[in-house]
Design an enzyme around this catalytic site. Structure first.
Site, PDB file in Angstrom:
ATOM      1  N   ASN A  40     -53.903 -85.908  -7.359  1.00 62.60           N
ATOM      2  CA  ASN A  40     -53.494 -85.298  -6.090  1.00 62.60           C
ATOM      3  C   ASN A  40     -54.142 -86.108  -4.984  1.00 62.60           C
ATOM      4  O   ASN A  40     -55.366 -86.278  -4.974  1.00 62.60           O
ATOM      5  CB  ASN A  40     -53.968 -83.853  -5.981  1.00 62.60           C
ATOM      6  CG  ASN A  40     -53.211 -82.921  -6.922  1.00 62.60           C
ATOM      7  OD1 ASN A  40     -52.331 -83.360  -7.647  1.00 62.60           O
ATOM      8  ND2 ASN A  40     -53.550 -81.650  -6.894  1.00 62.60           N
ATOM      9  N   GLN A  66     -49.687 -69.263  -4.842  1.00 59.85           N
ATOM     10  CA  GLN A  66     -49.137 -69.611  -3.528  1.00 59.85           C
ATOM     11  C   GLN A  66     -47.626 -69.413  -3.440  1.00 59.85           C
ATOM     12  O   GLN A  66     -47.068 -69.375  -2.359  1.00 59.85           O
ATOM     13  CB  GLN A  66     -49.448 -71.076  -3.203  1.00 59.85           C
ATOM     14  CG  GLN A  66     -50.914 -71.337  -2.950  1.00 59.85           C
ATOM     15  CD  GLN A  66     -51.184 -72.826  -2.863  1.00 59.85           C
ATOM     16  OE1 GLN A  66     -51.254 -73.495  -3.889  1.00 59.85           O
ATOM     17  NE2 GLN A  66     -51.329 -73.343  -1.669  1.00 59.85           N
ATOM     18  N   SER A  77     -50.703 -71.630   2.462  1.00 59.66           N
ATOM     19  CA  SER A  77     -51.834 -72.502   2.186  1.00 59.66           C
ATOM     20  C   SER A  77     -53.096 -71.642   2.046  1.00 59.66           C
ATOM     21  O   SER A  77     -53.324 -70.733   2.836  1.00 59.66           O
ATOM     22  CB  SER A  77     -51.952 -73.496   3.343  1.00 59.66           C
ATOM     23  OG  SER A  77     -53.261 -73.975   3.436  1.00 59.66           O
ATOM     24  N   TRP A  78     -53.903 -71.939   1.025  1.00 64.80           N
ATOM     25  CA  TRP A  78     -55.068 -71.105   0.667  1.00 64.80           C
ATOM     26  C   TRP A  78     -55.925 -70.710   1.855  1.00 64.80           C
ATOM     27  O   TRP A  78     -56.293 -69.557   2.006  1.00 64.80           O
ATOM     28  CB  TRP A  78     -55.967 -71.865  -0.323  1.00 64.80           C
ATOM     29  CG  TRP A  78     -55.284 -72.260  -1.576  1.00 64.80           C
ATOM     30  CD1 TRP A  78     -54.747 -73.482  -1.854  1.00 64.80           C
ATOM     31  CD2 TRP A  78     -55.045 -71.439  -2.729  1.00 64.80           C
ATOM     32  NE1 TRP A  78     -54.199 -73.473  -3.121  1.00 64.80           N
ATOM     33  CE2 TRP A  78     -54.372 -72.244  -3.682  1.00 64.80           C
ATOM     34  CE3 TRP A  78     -55.351 -70.118  -3.053  1.00 64.80           C
ATOM     35  CZ2 TRP A  78     -53.991 -71.766  -4.932  1.00 64.80           C
ATOM     36  CZ3 TRP A  78     -54.969 -69.641  -4.298  1.00 64.80           C
ATOM     37  CH2 TRP A  78     -54.307 -70.451  -5.211  1.00 64.80           C
ATOM     38  N   GLU A  95     -49.650 -84.284  -6.662  1.00 65.51           N
ATOM     39  CA  GLU A  95     -49.487 -83.684  -5.331  1.00 65.51           C
ATOM     40  C   GLU A  95     -49.692 -84.754  -4.282  1.00 65.51           C
ATOM     41  O   GLU A  95     -50.606 -85.579  -4.393  1.00 65.51           O
ATOM     42  CB  GLU A  95     -50.507 -82.572  -5.042  1.00 65.51           C
ATOM     43  CG  GLU A  95     -50.218 -81.262  -5.702  1.00 65.51           C
ATOM     44  CD  GLU A  95     -51.254 -80.187  -5.343  1.00 65.51           C
ATOM     45  OE1 GLU A  95     -51.734 -80.151  -4.179  1.00 65.51           O
ATOM     46  OE2 GLU A  95     -51.577 -79.383  -6.227  1.00 65.51           O
ATOM     47  N   GLU A 128     -57.449 -79.679  -9.849  1.00 65.78           N
ATOM     48  CA  GLU A 128     -58.479 -80.005  -8.852  1.00 65.78           C
ATOM     49  C   GLU A 128     -59.820 -79.300  -9.046  1.00 65.78           C
ATOM     50  O   GLU A 128     -60.163 -78.371  -8.302  1.00 65.78           O
ATOM     51  CB  GLU A 128     -57.973 -79.675  -7.450  1.00 65.78           C
ATOM     52  CG  GLU A 128     -56.758 -80.467  -7.028  1.00 65.78           C
ATOM     53  CD  GLU A 128     -56.465 -80.295  -5.541  1.00 65.78           C
ATOM     54  OE1 GLU A 128     -57.026 -79.382  -4.914  1.00 65.78           O
ATOM     55  OE2 GLU A 128     -55.684 -81.097  -5.013  1.00 65.78           O
ATOM     56  N   TYR A 146     -45.383 -77.349   3.916  1.00 68.83           N
ATOM     57  CA  TYR A 146     -45.326 -78.637   3.227  1.00 68.83           C
ATOM     58  C   TYR A 146     -43.978 -78.886   2.557  1.00 68.83           C
ATOM     59  O   TYR A 146     -43.731 -79.960   2.031  1.00 68.83           O
ATOM     60  CB  TYR A 146     -46.358 -78.671   2.102  1.00 68.83           C
ATOM     61  CG  TYR A 146     -47.797 -78.939   2.474  1.00 68.83           C
ATOM     62  CD1 TYR A 146     -48.301 -80.242   2.493  1.00 68.83           C
ATOM     63  CD2 TYR A 146     -48.682 -77.901   2.756  1.00 68.83           C
ATOM     64  CE1 TYR A 146     -49.640 -80.491   2.773  1.00 68.83           C
ATOM     65  CE2 TYR A 146     -50.026 -78.138   3.038  1.00 68.83           C
ATOM     66  CZ  TYR A 146     -50.488 -79.436   3.050  1.00 68.83           C
ATOM     67  OH  TYR A 146     -51.810 -79.680   3.323  1.00 68.83           O
TER      68      TYR A 146
HETATM   69  C1  BGP Z   1     -54.363 -78.851  -2.970  1.00 66.84           C
HETATM   70  C2  BGP Z   1     -53.970 -77.667  -3.803  1.00 66.84           C
HETATM   71  C3  BGP Z   1     -52.677 -77.036  -3.433  1.00 66.84           C
HETATM   72  C4  BGP Z   1     -52.372 -77.063  -1.953  1.00 66.84           C
HETATM   73  C5  BGP Z   1     -52.701 -78.385  -1.301  1.00 66.84           C
HETATM   74  C6  BGP Z   1     -52.608 -78.375   0.201  1.00 66.84           C
HETATM   75  O1  BGP Z   1     -55.735 -78.911  -2.914  1.00 66.84           O
HETATM   76  O2  BGP Z   1     -53.890 -78.025  -5.157  1.00 66.84           O
HETATM   77  O3  BGP Z   1     -52.641 -75.764  -3.998  1.00 66.84           O
HETATM   78  O4  BGP Z   1     -52.847 -75.964  -1.303  1.00 66.84           O
HETATM   79  O5  BGP Z   1     -53.980 -78.826  -1.648  1.00 66.84           O
HETATM   80  O6  BGP Z   1     -53.781 -77.871   0.731  1.00 66.84           O
HETATM   81  P1  BGP Z   1     -53.810 -76.898   1.973  1.00 66.84           P
HETATM   82  O7  BGP Z   1     -52.957 -75.747   1.548  1.00 66.84           O
HETATM   83  O8  BGP Z   1     -55.240 -76.530   2.145  1.00 66.84           O
HETATM   84  O9  BGP Z   1     -53.275 -77.634   3.107  1.00 66.84           O
END
Ligand code: BGP
Length: 466
Positions: free
Chosen positions: A295, A17, A426-427, A373, A159, A435
């Site tokens: 997280n 990311q 974000s994925w 996180e 995760e 963020y």
């Molecule tokens: C967690 C991951 C991160 C990050 C975060 C926020 O699950 O470890 O890599 O992406 O979530 O999620 P999103 O980007 O879907 O908002």
């Protein structure tokens, strides 16, 4: 409220990311490259160009009181196809990065796998294929030996719950399979076994430093005070939290966990295969976890549900568009009066406090916890370089207060890493879900401290949650 003097105030990143440079210096492909190309919504290039900008980001850490950083190693930079010979250019990159961390006095917490299995292994079944476990352990051993003088804190996986939900249940991660809960359970078990084997390798090699795992823990509460909602919440809890916590700390699945997992598997006519040696590795490794990374973003309120699965993922920030109904388990209620982000994530710091209390009570051998996180996805306004992100400050403040309360009650929490240090993509949402403490203009790669960065610095310096 105050945090302890030695409390780490960190920032979190993940290789895919943040780094960009997805083909640089011999990096191998990952499944996400193909998936995002096909999807066509956004690209992993340039991300936050951390591959080149890391000195800038670490300097910002030092200036803003961020004294820890979560970094993940991209497995496919070290072993482009997952196995075979190491790629020296990739190996050298992380040496430079860790050196910069030391120079800036920012403690690196290094994750070996943050959702980015090399493509060849992913295509061959990822962690559903037992060869991936062996490849992961070889890669872990290599990193332990190679970087042991530069890294103290190691994390095997980021995760295990969400990565398998994304891959096999919501279908928002490659290979985009939907509603295959048995596959998700099998893969979670296999990844926990890979974690255990990596921990045992760490011990066997006498690596100085500490090793742990990051689990995403979400509170699962019954939506109504009735038996069938309580059971639905308990089922989702087993799938998302309890199965993984049992494996981490007990090296076994409790009677209750097994019973509910079997009920879930039955609803899908599936089964969990436990291979010979798995439980022995889990049991043996359970005593060596030095810390748990938690997280935490949100909790859910679950209702009983008896229909077919239907999940609509809010991947754009259109508030109110989420649906989550899972056959044999339950339905998440998004229509209560708990505040939510634009992505329908429930803002519920009480859930973090409950979770910390629970780890202490149910898994008394946990040793210590880092909140690895926590943070708020927000559509930041860039007003000529001034970014006022009050809602994010409010979110982080409330969660830090929950942590301070837990510490007062005797939970051993040693640090907090905001997701994310700087903006990253974000994925499943792309570049508009920001963020970071630092705003990234993705076209110039310039960084701008947000209001939250100035606030975070004050908290870090004074340890006072103001
Ligand atoms: C967690 C991951 C991160 C990050 C975060 C926020 O699950 O470890 O890599 O992406 O979530 O999620 P999103 O980007 O879907 O908002």
């Amino acid at each position: 409220m105050r945090l302890p003097e030695d409390f780490i105030m960190g920032g979190a990143t993940a290789a895919y990311q943040a780094e960009g440079a997805v083909t640089a210096d011999g990096k191998g492909r990952v499944a996400w490259d193909t998936y995002l190309e096909k999807q066509g919504r956004f690209s992993p290039e340039p991300a936050s160009d951390f591959y080149h900008q890391f000195p800038v980001d670490l300097k910002l850490c030092q200036q803003f009181g961020v004294n820890g950083i979560r970094i993940s190693i991209a497995w496919s930079r070290i072993f482009p196809t997952g196995t075979g010979e190491p790629n020296q250019a990739g190996v050298d990159f992380y040496h430079r990065l860790f050196e910069e961390c030391r120079m800036r006095q920012v403690e690196p917490f290094v994750t070996l796998h943050h959702f980015d299995t090399p493509d060849e292994l992913h295509k061959a079944g990822d962690f559903l294929n037992l060869d991936t476990i062996d490849a992961f352990v070889r890669y872990a051993r290599f990193c332990f030996e190679e970087y042991k003088d530069q890294v103290t804190y190691w994390i095997t996986f980021n995760e295990i719950g969400p990565v398998n939900f994304g891959q096999y249940i919501t279908g928002t991660f490659p290979p985009s399979i939907k509603y295959d809960v048995p596959k998700a359970i099998q893969s979670m078990h296999n990844m926990m076994t890979a974690h255990a084997k990596a921990v045992l390798a760490f011990e066997e090699l006498h690596i100085p430093g500490e090793i742990g795992i990051v689990q995403a823990l979400e509170g699962k509460y019954p939506d109504r005070d009735i038996e069938k909602d309580k059971e639905a919440a308990a089922m989702e809890d087993v799938l998302c939290n309890k199965m993984l916590l049992d494996a981490t700390f007990n090296g076994d699945y409790s009677f209750d966990t097994k019973r509910r997992l079997n009920n879930i598997l039955r609803a899908y006519s599936g089964e969990l295969t436990i291979h010979s040696g798995d439980m022995q590795a889990l049991k043996e490794a359970a005593k060596y976890n030095c810390f748990l990374g938690v997280n935490y973003y949100q909790s859910h309120f679950i209702r009983a549900y008896s229909g077919d699965s239907l999940i609509c993922h809010n991947g754009t920030g259109k508030k109110g568009s989420s649906i989550f109904r899972l056959k044999g388990i339950g339905e998440r209620n998004f229509e209560n009066d708990i505040p939510k982000t634009d992505w329908d994530w429930l803002i519920y710091p009480e859930g973090l406090l409950d979770m910390l209390r629970r780890v202490k009570k149910d898994y008394p051998n946990y040793k210590k916890i880092y909140i690895t996180e926590n943070g708020m996805g927000y559509k930041d306004d860039f007003e000529n370089g001034i970014i006022m992100d009050g809602p994010r400050i409010d979110y982080v403040k409330k969660h830090l207060e929950a942590i301070a309360t837990a510490i007062e009650e005797g939970v051993n929490v040693k640090g907090y890493f905001i997701w994310s240090l700087m903006d990253v993509f974000s994925w499943s949402n792309g570049y508009n879900k920001r963020y970071g403490l630092f705003y990234v203009d993705f076209s110039t790669q310039k960084r701008y401290p947000k209001e939250s960065a100035y606030w975070y610095k004050r908290v870090s310096e004074t340890k006072e949650i103001m």
